[in-house]
Design a protein around this motif. Structure first.
Motif, PDB file in Angstrom:
ATOM      1  N   TYR A 132       0.842  -1.201   0.000  1.00 17.06           N
ATOM      2  CA  TYR A 132       0.000   0.000   0.000  1.00 17.06           C
ATOM      3  C   TYR A 132       0.875   1.249   0.000  1.00 17.06           C
ATOM      4  O   TYR A 132       0.668   2.171  -0.789  1.00 17.06           O
ATOM      5  N   GLN A 133       1.880   1.270   0.889  1.00 15.80           N
ATOM      6  CA  GLN A 133       2.770   2.433   0.929  1.00 15.80           C
ATOM      7  C   GLN A 133       3.564   2.561  -0.367  1.00 15.80           C
ATOM      8  O   GLN A 133       3.742   3.657  -0.884  1.00 15.80           O
ATOM      9  N   SER A 134       4.017   1.433  -0.904  1.00 17.88           N
ATOM     10  CA  SER A 134       4.766   1.475  -2.162  1.00 17.88           C
ATOM     11  C   SER A 134       3.927   2.072  -3.274  1.00 17.88           C
ATOM     12  O   SER A 134       4.408   2.902  -4.050  1.00 17.88           O
ATOM     13  N   GLY A 135       2.673   1.656  -3.365  1.00 21.06           N
ATOM     14  CA  GLY A 135       1.783   2.202  -4.388  1.00 21.06           C
ATOM     15  C   GLY A 135       1.461   3.657  -4.153  1.00 21.06           C
ATOM     16  O   GLY A 135       1.451   4.471  -5.086  1.00 21.06           O
ATOM     17  N   TYR A 136       1.206   4.001  -2.891  1.00 24.69           N
ATOM     18  CA  TYR A 136       0.842   5.382  -2.550  1.00 24.69           C
ATOM     19  C   TYR A 136       1.987   6.344  -2.877  1.00 24.69           C
ATOM     20  O   TYR A 136       1.765   7.493  -3.254  1.00 24.69           O
ATOM     21  N   THR A 137       3.229   5.863  -2.742  1.00 27.62           N
ATOM     22  CA  THR A 137       4.388   6.690  -3.055  1.00 27.62           C
ATOM     23  C   THR A 137       4.372   7.118  -4.519  1.00 27.62           C
ATOM     24  O   THR A 137       4.781   8.220  -4.853  1.00 27.62           O
ATOM     25  N   LYS A 138       3.861   6.238  -5.389  1.00 23.93           N
ATOM     26  CA  LYS A 138       3.758   6.581  -6.816  1.00 23.93           C
ATOM     27  C   LYS A 138       2.628   7.574  -7.043  1.00 23.93           C
ATOM     28  O   LYS A 138       2.807   8.600  -7.682  1.00 23.93           O
ATOM     29  N   SER A 139       1.444   7.211  -6.554  1.00 24.67           N
ATOM     30  CA  SER A 139       0.287   8.113  -6.663  1.00 24.67           C
ATOM     31  C   SER A 139      -0.805   7.595  -5.732  1.00 24.67           C
ATOM     32  O   SER A 139      -0.858   6.404  -5.419  1.00 24.67           O
ATOM     33  N   ALA A 140      -1.696   8.480  -5.326  1.00 27.40           N
ATOM     34  CA  ALA A 140      -2.796   8.073  -4.445  1.00 27.40           C
ATOM     35  C   ALA A 140      -3.653   7.008  -5.118  1.00 27.40           C
ATOM     36  O   ALA A 140      -4.174   6.106  -4.455  1.00 27.40           O
ATOM     37  N   ASP A 142      -2.649   4.630  -6.978  1.00 28.84           N
ATOM     38  CA  ASP A 142      -1.944   3.339  -7.022  1.00 28.84           C
ATOM     39  C   ASP A 142      -1.859   2.636  -5.667  1.00 28.84           C
ATOM     40  O   ASP A 142      -1.313   1.544  -5.571  1.00 28.84           O
ATOM     41  N   ARG A 143      -2.377   3.230  -4.622  1.00 27.67           N
ATOM     42  CA  ARG A 143      -2.187   2.661  -3.286  1.00 27.67           C
ATOM     43  C   ARG A 143      -2.829   1.294  -3.124  1.00 27.67           C
ATOM     44  O   ARG A 143      -2.367   0.486  -2.323  1.00 27.67           O
ATOM     45  N   ASN A 144      -3.896   1.006  -3.825  1.00 25.59           N
ATOM     46  CA  ASN A 144      -4.545  -0.305  -3.707  1.00 25.59           C
ATOM     47  C   ASN A 144      -4.319  -1.177  -4.931  1.00 25.59           C
ATOM     48  O   ASN A 144      -5.082  -2.091  -5.191  1.00 25.59           O
ATOM     49  N   LYS A 145      -3.247  -0.912  -5.670  1.00 24.19           N
ATOM     50  CA  LYS A 145      -2.891  -1.768  -6.801  1.00 24.19           C
ATOM     51  C   LYS A 145      -1.859  -2.786  -6.344  1.00 24.19           C
ATOM     52  O   LYS A 145      -1.225  -2.633  -5.314  1.00 24.19           O
TER      53      LYS A 145
END
Length: 170
Positions: A132-140, A142-145
């Motif tokens: 979740y954090q890894s995705g969120y770092t890219k964009s909000a 992407d947090r649940n991808k």
């Protein structure tokens, strides 16, 4: 001379000692099932390590990279040049902290009924929070991808088991 309350306490303690219990030294205990250690490792130790070491480490690195100094919890747009980039990393960590305060106690209780299922859920929770954090770092968005939704498997596992345990007790 001893007071009345002190005499009563001494008599109570003497009675408990005769019955084989020392009220000063004894504590209530509960029986835990086999494999409950897996619940503690996967639902208490692992989330603590993921949060404290992995996710917080990323926040500390982001503080240096984006120049967001303490005591600022978040980057302030207009003050910090890359505030949004830092805030994405911080929110990924903060999200785990917000959920863990409910998830960990619920898992400890649910693990008394189904320790292996709840322990597996704990691993899913940790992997999901990291993703979740890894995705969120890219964009909000992407947090649940990717594996981010795995944390919900952990939460739902403990929630379903806790409900299953509580309904017969009503």
């Amino acid at each position: 001379p001893r007071g009345r309350a002190e005499t009563r306490n001494s008599e109570f303690r003497a009675l408990q000692l005769v019955r084989g219990r020392d009220p000063v030294r004894s504590m209530p205990s509960i029986e835990v099932p086999a494999h409950y250690g897996a619940v503690i490792l996967c639902n208490v130790v692992a989330p603590t390590l993921v949060s404290s070491i992995a996710l917080a480490g990323r926040v500390m690195s982001a503080r240096k990279e984006f120049k967001v100094e303490y005591p600022n919890l978040y980057g302030v747009p207009g003050v910090h040049k890359q505030a949004d980039d830092f805030n994405k990393v911080q929110r990924g960590h903060q999200n785990m902290l917000e959920g863990a305060m409910f998830y960990i106690p619920m898992s400890l209780v649910a693990g008394l009924e189904h320790p292996l299922a709840v322990a597996f859920g704990g691993l899913c929770y940790c992997v999901g929070c990291f993703a979740y954090q890894s995705g969120y770092t890219k964009s909000a968005a992407d947090r649940n991808k990717g594996l981010g939704p795995a944390k919900y498997i952990g939460v739902l596992t403990s929630l379903v088991v806790a409900i299953k345990m509580s309904v017969p007790m009503l």
